[in-house]
Motif scaffolding. Structure first.
Motif, short mmCIF file in Angstrom:
data_model
loop_
_atom_site.label_atom_id
_atom_site.label_comp_id
_atom_site.label_asym_id
_atom_site.label_seq_id
_atom_site.Cartn_x
_atom_site.Cartn_y
_atom_site.Cartn_z
N TRP A 91 -5.12 14.88 1.68
CA TRP A 91 -3.74 15.33 1.91
C TRP A 91 -3.64 16.85 1.79
CZ3 TRP A 91 0.68 13.55 3.81
CH2 TRP A 91 1.83 14.31 3.60
N MET A 95 -2.85 19.76 4.53
CA MET A 95 -1.76 20.73 4.39
C MET A 95 -2.28 22.16 4.57
SD MET A 95 1.14 19.36 3.97
CE MET A 95 0.78 17.93 4.96
N THR A 258 -8.03 2.76 3.20
CA THR A 258 -8.07 3.43 4.50
C THR A 258 -7.22 2.68 5.52
OG1 THR A 258 -10.35 4.00 4.00
CG2 THR A 258 -9.62 4.38 6.22
N ILE A 259 -7.38 1.35 5.57
CA ILE A 259 -6.60 0.57 6.54
C ILE A 259 -5.11 0.64 6.22
CG2 ILE A 259 -6.19 -1.76 7.43
CD1 ILE A 259 -9.15 -2.31 7.22
N ASP A 262 -3.79 4.06 7.20
CA ASP A 262 -3.74 4.11 8.66
C ASP A 262 -2.48 3.43 9.18
OD1 ASP A 262 -6.11 5.37 8.83
OD2 ASP A 262 -7.15 3.83 9.99
N VAL A 268 4.65 5.86 10.85
CA VAL A 268 5.44 7.09 10.73
C VAL A 268 5.26 7.96 11.97
CG1 VAL A 268 5.75 9.22 9.40
CG2 VAL A 268 5.34 7.08 8.22
N ARG A 271 7.32 6.62 14.74
CA ARG A 271 8.73 6.92 14.53
C ARG A 271 9.02 8.39 14.86
NH1 ARG A 271 12.80 8.82 13.69
NH2 ARG A 271 14.55 8.26 12.34
N ILE A 272 8.08 9.29 14.53
CA ILE A 272 8.30 10.71 14.79
C ILE A 272 8.36 10.96 16.29
CG2 ILE A 272 7.21 12.98 14.67
CD1 ILE A 272 6.19 12.28 11.93
N ASP A 286 -2.44 7.68 20.30
CA ASP A 286 -3.70 8.13 19.73
C ASP A 286 -4.01 9.51 20.30
OD1 ASP A 286 -6.15 8.35 18.70
OD2 ASP A 286 -6.77 6.31 19.16
N GLU A 288 -6.37 11.41 20.00
CA GLU A 288 -7.74 11.56 20.48
C GLU A 288 -7.81 11.20 21.96
OE1 GLU A 288 -11.90 10.46 18.32
OE2 GLU A 288 -10.04 9.80 17.49
N LYS A 289 -7.03 10.16 22.32
CA LYS A 289 -6.98 9.74 23.71
C LYS A 289 -6.37 10.81 24.58
CE LYS A 289 -7.03 5.83 25.37
NZ LYS A 289 -6.51 4.69 24.65
N PHE B 31 15.61 9.63 7.76
CA PHE B 31 14.16 9.62 7.95
C PHE B 31 13.59 11.01 7.70
CE2 PHE B 31 10.58 10.36 10.85
CZ PHE B 31 9.70 9.42 10.36
N THR B 43 2.53 16.73 -1.94
CA THR B 43 1.78 17.98 -2.02
C THR B 43 1.73 18.49 -3.45
OG1 THR B 43 2.56 18.45 0.19
CG2 THR B 43 1.54 20.25 -0.98
N THR B 46 -0.51 16.07 -5.57
CA THR B 46 -1.95 16.16 -5.33
C THR B 46 -2.50 17.54 -5.67
OG1 THR B 46 -1.50 16.74 -3.03
CG2 THR B 46 -1.99 14.44 -3.48
N ASN B 136 -11.85 -3.18 12.67
CA ASN B 136 -11.10 -2.36 11.71
C ASN B 136 -11.95 -2.05 10.50
OD1 ASN B 136 -8.69 -1.69 12.84
ND2 ASN B 136 -7.70 -3.59 12.25
N SER B 140 -13.37 1.68 9.27
CA SER B 140 -12.89 2.31 8.05
C SER B 140 -14.04 2.72 7.13
CB SER B 140 -11.93 1.37 7.32
OG SER B 140 -12.62 0.22 6.96
N LYS B 175 -12.93 0.89 19.82
CA LYS B 175 -11.50 1.20 19.64
C LYS B 175 -10.93 1.90 20.87
CE LYS B 175 -7.67 2.09 17.28
NZ LYS B 175 -7.00 2.99 18.16
N LEU B 176 -11.60 2.95 21.31
CA LEU B 176 -11.06 3.72 22.43
C LEU B 176 -11.03 2.90 23.72
CD1 LEU B 176 -12.73 7.17 21.72
CD2 LEU B 176 -10.33 6.62 21.52
N ASP B 179 -8.33 0.12 23.76
CA ASP B 179 -7.00 0.68 24.01
C ASP B 179 -6.78 0.93 25.49
OD1 ASP B 179 -6.45 0.59 21.40
OD2 ASP B 179 -6.47 2.75 21.02
N PHE B 218 -15.87 7.86 27.02
CA PHE B 218 -15.82 7.67 25.57
C PHE B 218 -17.22 7.65 24.97
CE2 PHE B 218 -11.74 5.15 26.46
CZ PHE B 218 -11.00 6.32 26.45
N TYR B 221 -18.33 11.16 24.65
CA TYR B 221 -17.61 11.76 23.54
C TYR B 221 -18.22 11.31 22.21
CZ TYR B 221 -13.71 12.42 20.28
OH TYR B 221 -12.95 12.75 19.20
#
Lengths: 297, 283
Positions: A91, A95, A258-259, A262, A268, A271-272, A286, A288-289, B31, B43, B46, B136, B140, B175-176, B179, B218, B221
Motif C-alpha cells: 500500500w 502511494m 491476495t484473492i 483482488d 472498487v 465503481r470508480i 483490466d 493490462e489489457k 463513496f 496510509t 501502514t 485463481n 495468486s 487469464k488474459l 478474458d 499475450f 508479453y
C-alpha cells in the motif's frame, strides 16, 4: 417420390462436392518451425537437470500433502501479522509511486508537454519498469537496513515506471473538448490542466493505482526472501528448514488474502470507472489489457 | 456576459459580476468521502511507526541516502567489464533459454485452460468453476514463491526456475486469453452450432481463430514478463542471471552488480521493443 429424388440429388451433389484446397501458408509454417525449433533448441542447450523433471510432480504432491496435513492454527496469528506487513508495504509503496509518478505522467504526455520533456521522461520511466522489485530491494537493504522500509521504497520506485507510463497514456487519450473550452475561456496552461485534463483522467488513473496495488501485494509477499519485510521471510525460512506445516499456513494466508484484496479492489475499481449505477455494460477493466490492446511506442 | 446586460464591461467589474452566482458545488458522494477516509486511514496506519506499521519517515530515508554506502558508491563506478566475463555471459544465456522454454510450454498448456476458463468454452459449469478456482490459486502465488517450492522439490539449478516460470506463464496467459474469449463475436459460434458441430469442433473453428492473434500477443508479453522475472529467481537458487547478481552482491562487488543490471536493462528493453513491434502487427 419427389422427396427421395431431391434427397438423392443432393446426396449426389454432396458426393461430387470437393472441399476447397486450403491455401498453403508460408508464414504459419515459418512461425511453427521457429517456435518448435526454439523450444527444442533451448530445452536441449539449457544447463538443467532434466532427469529430475519426472520427480517434480511427485515431489510437489508430497510437499503439498505435508503442508496441508500438518497445519497448526497456532501459526495463524504470525502468518496474518506478516501478511499485514506485506499489504502495508504494498500500500505504502503504491502511494509513494502514485505521488512520484503523477507529475512525471504529465511531463511524459505528448499533448501536455514539449517533445524534449516527453522523450527524457519516458526514458526515465522505462528504467524502473525493466528492473524487478527484488533487485531494488537488495540494493536498498545495505542503505536502509533489513526490514520493511527497504521493501516499501523498492516497491515505490519500481512501480513509478509502470504507473507513470500508463498515466501518461491515459492523459494522452483524454477528450480535447474541455481543454479547448478552458482555452477559449482564457485559462492558462496550468489552469487548462487543472480544470480540463485532471477531472477527466483522475478516475482511470486512480483505478490504475488500485490495480497496481493488487500487483504489488504479490511482489511484496516475496520481498522477505531477501529480507525486505513481509511474509516472504516466513515462507522462505519455513520452506528452507522443511517446516511444512508453518509454510503451508503462510501459503494459505498469502493465497486467500491476495484473492480477497483482488476482489475488493476490483469492485472498487469498477465503481470508480463506471460510476454509481450498476449496469450490465461490459467494459475493459483490466488495465493490462488496455496496454496490450493499444501498444504504443 | 449576456447581451441584455445594461452595465458596461470592464471598469467596475465587481458590480457587474455580483448578480451572476456561481453554481453550488455538489457535495461529494458517500463513496468518494468514504474512499478518501479509508485511503488516509490506511496510509497513516501502514506508514506509522507502531507494531502494525512500516515506520516510514522522510528523515530516515534522507539519513540513509546521505550516509556513505556500498551500493551507491558502486553506482558511481559501474563496472561494465563484468558483462564480458564468462559468468555474466552464461547467466544471460541461461536466463534467455529459461524464459523461452517456460513461456512456450506454459502458453501451450494455457490455451486449453483458457478455453475452459470462459463461460463459452467450458463444457459444463462444474468444469468452469474448477478451472477458474485452479487458475485463481495459480495466479495468486508469486513467481519467486513458485521457485522456492520447486527448489525444495527438485533441488537448485535452472530446472526449478523453469518450472516456476512455467506455472507463472500458465496463470498470466490463461487469464488474459480467457478474458478475450468472453468478448468475441458470437456469430461464428452460432453458425458452428447450427451446422451441427460438436463442442470441440465449435471451439476449433469458431473460437480459436478469433482469439489466436490475441493469444499470440499475450504469449509474447508473457515472455517479456518471464525474462524480467528470471532475473530474480537466482536469489533463491533457481538459476539465471539472478544468481550472478546474487553472487556479486554477496561479495560486496556493487560495481559489478550494477554492470550486470545495466546489461540486463538493455536486454529487457531490446526484447520489449522487438516484441512490441511484432505485437502491434498482430492486433
Amino acid at each position: 417420390m419427389s422427396r427421395t429424388r431431391t434427397q438423392t440429388a443432393s446426396e449426389a451433389r454432396f458426393e461430387r462436392a470437393v472441399r476447397p484446397e486450403k491455401p498453403f501458408n508460408w508464414f504459419r509454417l515459418i512461425v511453427t518451425v521457429a517456435v518448435v525449433g526454439g523450444f527444442l533448441g533451448a530445452a536441449v542447450s539449457v544447463d538443467a537437470r532434466w532427469d529430475r523433471l519426472p520427480d517434480a510432480p511427485g515431489e510437489l504432491w508430497n510437499i503439498a500433502r505435508l503442508m496441508f496435513t500438518d497445519l497448526d492454527l497456532a501459526d495463524l496469528p504470525q502468518a496474518l501479522e506478516s501478511m499485514w506487513e506485506s499489504v502495508a508495504i504494498a500500500w505504502l509503496g503504491t502511494m509513494i509511486a502514485a505521488v512520484l509518478s503523477f507529475p512525471l505522467a504529465f511531463l511524459a504526455a505528448q499533448n501536455i508537454s514539449g517533445r524534449g520533456s516527453v522523450v527524457v521522461t519516458r526514458q526515465l520511466l522505462n528504467i524502473p519498469r525493466a528492473i524487478p522489485e527484488i533487485i531494488f530491494a537488495v540494493a536498498l537493504i545495505p542503505i536502509f537496513g533489513l526490514g520493511p522500509l527497504a521493501g516499501t521504497i523498492a516497491i515505490g520506485l519500481s512501480s513509478t515506471g509502470t504507473i507513470g507510463k500508463l498515466s501518461a497514456e491515459i492523459i494522452e487519450g483524454c477528450d480535447r473538448g474541455p481543454v479547448e473550452a478552458a482555452d477559449a475561456a482564457g485559462g492558462s496552461k496550468a489552469q487548462r490542466v487543472r480544470w480540463a485534463v485532471i477531472p477527466q483522467v483522475m478516475p482511470e488513473i486512480i483505478a490504475f493505482w488500485l490495480y497496481r496495488f493488487e500487483i504489488n501485494i504479490r511482489a511484496s509477499a516475496v520481498l522477505g526472501v531477501v529480507g525486505a519485510g513481509g511474509i516472504g521471510t516466513m515462507l522462505q525460512q519455513n520452506i528452507e528448514f522443511r517446516n511444512w506445516g508453518t509454510a503451508g499456513m503462510a501459503l494459505i494466508v498469502v493465497v486467500l488474502v491476495t484473492i480477497l484484496i483482488d476482489t475488493i479492489s476490483g469492485a472498487v475499481r469498477r465503481r470508480i470507472i463506471r460510476g454509481p449505477k450498476s449496469g450490465h455494460d461490459k467494459i475493459i477493466l483490466d488495465p493490462e489489457k488496455v496496454i496490450l490492446a493499444r501498444p504504443s511506442r | 456576459m449576456s447581451q441584455t446586460d445594461p452595465h458596461p464591461t470592464g471598469g467596475t467589474a465587481s458590480s457587474t459580476t455580483a448578480p451572476v452566482e456561481r453554481p453550488k458545488k455538489p457535495r461529494p458522494s458517500l463513496f468518494m468521502a468514504g474512499g478518501f477516509v479509508v485511503l488516509v486511514a490506511l496510509t497513516i496506519a501502514t506508514g506509522a511507526d507502531w507494531r502494525y506499521g512500516v515506520g516510514f519517515s522522510i528523515t530516515d530515508i534522507w539519513d540513509g541516502l546521505t550516509r556513505p554506502n556500498a551500493p551507491m558508491r558502486g553506482l558511481g563506478e559501474i563496472d561494465f567489464a563484468a558483462l564480458t566475463g564468462a559468468r555474466a555471459r552464461d547467466g544471460f544465456l541461461e536466463t534467455l533459454l529459461m524464459a523461452l522454454v517456460s513461456t512456450i510450454s506454459g502458453a501451450l498448456v494455457a490455451l486449453p485452460l483458457a478455453l475452459f476458463n470462459s463461460k463459452l468454452g467450458a463444457p459444463n459449469r462444474v468444469a468452469y468453476a474448477a478451472i477458474k478456482l485452479f487458475n485463481n490459486i495459480i495466479r495468486s502465488i508469486p513467481d519467486l514463491l513458485w521457485a522456492l517450492l520447486f527448489v525444495a522439490a527438485v533441488g537448485i539449478g535452472a530446472l526449478p526456475g523453469m518450472l516456476a516460470l512455467f506455472f507463472f506463464s500458465i496463470g498470466v496467459v490463461t487469464k488474459l486469453t480467457s478474458d478475450t474469449i468472453d468478448g468475441i463475436n458470437h456469430g461464428p459460434v452460432e453458425a458452428a452450432r447450427a451446422s451441427g458441430a460438436s463442442h470441440v469442433q465449435m471451439l476449433r473453428t469458431a473460437v480459436l481463430p478469433q482469439v489466436l492473434p490475441a493469444y499470440t500477443s499475450f504469449s509474447m508479453y508473457c515472455f517479456e514478463l518471464n525474462l524480467r522475472a528470471s532475473a530474480v529467481l537466482g536469489f533463491v537458487g533457481a538459476g539465471g542471471i539472478g544468481s550472478v547478481i546474487d553472487f556479486y552482491r554477496s561479495h560486496g562487488q556493487w560495481d559489478r552488480v550494477w554492470g550486470v543490471v545495466v546489461g540486463f536493462l538493455i536486454v529487457v528493453i531490446v526484447v520489449e521493443r522487438i516484441s512490441m513491434a511484432l505485437r502491434r502487427r498482430l492486433l
